[in-house]
Design a protein around this motif. Structure first.
Motif, PDB file in Angstrom:
ATOM      1  N   ALA A 112       0.838  -1.201   0.000  1.00  0.00           N
ATOM      2  CA  ALA A 112       0.000   0.000   0.000  1.00  0.00           C
ATOM      3  C   ALA A 112       0.870   1.247   0.000  1.00  0.00           C
ATOM      4  CB  ALA A 112      -0.917   0.005   1.227  1.00  0.00           C
ATOM      5  N   SER A 113       0.428   2.290  -0.725  1.00  0.00           N
ATOM      6  CA  SER A 113       1.166   3.553  -0.709  1.00  0.00           C
ATOM      7  C   SER A 113       1.004   4.260   0.635  1.00  0.00           C
ATOM      8  CB  SER A 113       0.683   4.453  -1.849  1.00  0.00           C
ATOM      9  OG  SER A 113      -0.719   4.686  -1.731  1.00  0.00           O
ATOM     10  N   ARG A 114      -0.153   4.104   1.233  1.00  0.00           N
ATOM     11  CA  ARG A 114      -0.432   4.653   2.555  1.00  0.00           C
ATOM     12  C   ARG A 114      -1.374   3.714   3.289  1.00  0.00           C
ATOM     13  NH1 ARG A 114      -1.775  10.958   2.598  1.00  0.00           N
ATOM     14  NH2 ARG A 114      -1.369  10.516   4.784  1.00  0.00           N
ATOM     15  N   PRO A 115      -1.185   3.535   4.574  1.00  0.00           N
ATOM     16  CA  PRO A 115      -0.052   4.021   5.386  1.00  0.00           C
ATOM     17  C   PRO A 115       1.251   3.287   5.051  1.00  0.00           C
ATOM     18  CG  PRO A 115      -1.573   2.699   6.698  1.00  0.00           C
ATOM     19  CD  PRO A 115      -2.175   2.786   5.342  1.00  0.00           C
ATOM     20  N   VAL A 116       2.340   3.849   5.463  1.00  0.00           N
ATOM     21  CA  VAL A 116       3.650   3.282   5.118  1.00  0.00           C
ATOM     22  C   VAL A 116       3.828   1.941   5.802  1.00  0.00           C
ATOM     23  CG1 VAL A 116       4.700   5.538   4.705  1.00  0.00           C
ATOM     24  CG2 VAL A 116       4.769   4.543   7.011  1.00  0.00           C
ATOM     25  N   ASN A 117       4.620   1.103   5.164  1.00  0.00           N
ATOM     26  CA  ASN A 117       4.970  -0.233   5.699  1.00  0.00           C
ATOM     27  C   ASN A 117       3.742  -1.142   5.832  1.00  0.00           C
ATOM     28  OD1 ASN A 117       7.640   0.683   5.915  1.00  0.00           O
ATOM     29  ND2 ASN A 117       7.359   1.306   8.062  1.00  0.00           N
ATOM     30  N   HIS A 118       2.724  -0.874   5.033  1.00  0.00           N
ATOM     31  CA  HIS A 118       1.511  -1.695   5.034  1.00  0.00           C
ATOM     32  C   HIS A 118       1.320  -2.371   3.673  1.00  0.00           C
ATOM     33  CE1 HIS A 118       0.459   0.320   8.772  1.00  0.00           C
ATOM     34  NE2 HIS A 118      -0.629  -0.437   8.879  1.00  0.00           N
ATOM     35  N   ALA A 119       0.596  -3.468   3.722  1.00  0.00           N
ATOM     36  CA  ALA A 119       0.154  -4.144   2.501  1.00  0.00           C
ATOM     37  C   ALA A 119      -1.311  -4.517   2.677  1.00  0.00           C
ATOM     38  CB  ALA A 119       1.005  -5.369   2.213  1.00  0.00           C
ATOM     39  N   LEU A 120      -1.987  -4.673   1.553  1.00  0.00           N
ATOM     40  CA  LEU A 120      -3.418  -5.046   1.581  1.00  0.00           C
ATOM     41  C   LEU A 120      -3.565  -6.485   1.118  1.00  0.00           C
ATOM     42  CD1 LEU A 120      -6.451  -4.190   1.839  1.00  0.00           C
ATOM     43  CD2 LEU A 120      -6.358  -3.673  -0.625  1.00  0.00           C
ATOM     44  N   LEU A 121      -4.242  -7.283   1.943  1.00  0.00           N
ATOM     45  CA  LEU A 121      -4.582  -8.660   1.568  1.00  0.00           C
ATOM     46  C   LEU A 121      -6.016  -8.685   1.066  1.00  0.00           C
ATOM     47  CD1 LEU A 121      -4.279 -11.780   1.525  1.00  0.00           C
ATOM     48  CD2 LEU A 121      -4.987 -11.753   3.942  1.00  0.00           C
ATOM     49  N   THR A 122      -6.202  -9.213  -0.141  1.00  0.00           N
ATOM     50  CA  THR A 122      -7.542  -9.380  -0.708  1.00  0.00           C
ATOM     51  C   THR A 122      -7.811 -10.871  -0.845  1.00  0.00           C
ATOM     52  OG1 THR A 122      -7.322  -7.332  -1.975  1.00  0.00           O
ATOM     53  CG2 THR A 122      -9.071  -8.854  -2.642  1.00  0.00           C
ATOM     54  N   ALA A 123      -8.872 -11.355  -0.207  1.00  0.00           N
ATOM     55  CA  ALA A 123      -9.255 -12.772  -0.254  1.00  0.00           C
ATOM     56  C   ALA A 123     -10.605 -12.884  -0.947  1.00  0.00           C
ATOM     57  CB  ALA A 123      -9.328 -13.353   1.149  1.00  0.00           C
TER      58      ALA A 123
END
Length: 227
Positions: A112-123
């Motif tokens: 993810a661009s924001r917030p920093v150090n995050h990723a999005l999981l899509t299930a």
């Protein structure tokens, strides 16, 4: 001659007196008749009053109770009640719907661009049947690192995931105040700790992992990336 004239005057006076008495009697009789005789607008007799009252209040109504004849109750037939939810309906209840298993879903992890150090999981549900998604049992691990990501944010609610629908979770890989970490381009995803995980590449990686955390499943990506 004088006596004859006097007699005639006396007879005439008596005759006049008699006529006057008769006239007075007749007048008195008419007056008494006027008082005794009922007028054209006389009050009705007791019998007439009873008849009038009977017409207004004593005639029984022909409407039977419940026919709406002033009973206060409607005679309309009650409407058909709305249909009850079908047992096992995906929209109304989880009866008959099995739990989602890790292999029932496909996964995508994107930085993810924001917030920093995050990723999005899509299930996403790839099957043809709906399943009940356990919202709070998600397990995220990084290959080569010990332990699973800790939980962060509020707990969610299990809900029925229909075919083609998606659920979302946010993953924190590193804290800004923690130095160092391990570079990774893959994560492992399991819906519960008792299942074997699926290995998922990280789109936009690699990432630096030093203190990972994960949210529960949410219905939107915006909610998942709030924490």
């Amino acid at each position: 001659m004088a006596r004859t004239a006097r007699s005639r005057r006396t007879t005439a006076a008596l005759a006049a007196l008699s006529i006057g008495v008769l006239a007075l009697t007749a007048c008195n009789g008419d007056a008494e008749g006027d008082v005794a005789a009922p007028g054209k607008h006389a009050s009705p007799s007791a019998t007439d009053k009873g008849a009038d009252k009977g017409e207004a209040t004593d005639v029984p109504s022909s409407a039977a109770p419940g026919d709406g004849g002033g009973s206060g109750k409607s005679s309309a037939t009650p409407g058909t009640p709305s249909s009850a939810p079908t047992s096992g309906s995906d929209d109304d209840q989880d009866g008959g719907v099995g739990m989602c298993e890790t292999t029932d879903l496909t996964y995508k992890v994107t930085v993810a661009s924001r917030p920093v150090n995050h990723a999005l999981l899509t299930a996403s549900n790839k099957g043809g049947d709906a399943c009940l998604l356990p919202a709070n049992d998600l397990v995220i691990t990084i290959p080569g690192l010990d332990g699973a990501a800790e939980h962060m944010g509020p707990e969610g609610k299990d809900w029925i995931l229909k075919p083609g629908e998606s659920a979302y979770a946010g993953i924190l890989f590193a804290r800004a105040d923690t130095a160092g970490g391990k570079s990774a381009d893959k994560v492992e995803v399991a819906l519960t700790a008792s299942e074997s995980p699926s290995t998922v590449p990280v789109a936009g990686g690699p990432i630096t992992v030093n203190d990972s955390q994960v949210t529960s499943f949410f219905g939107t990506a915006e909610d998942a990336l709030t924490y």
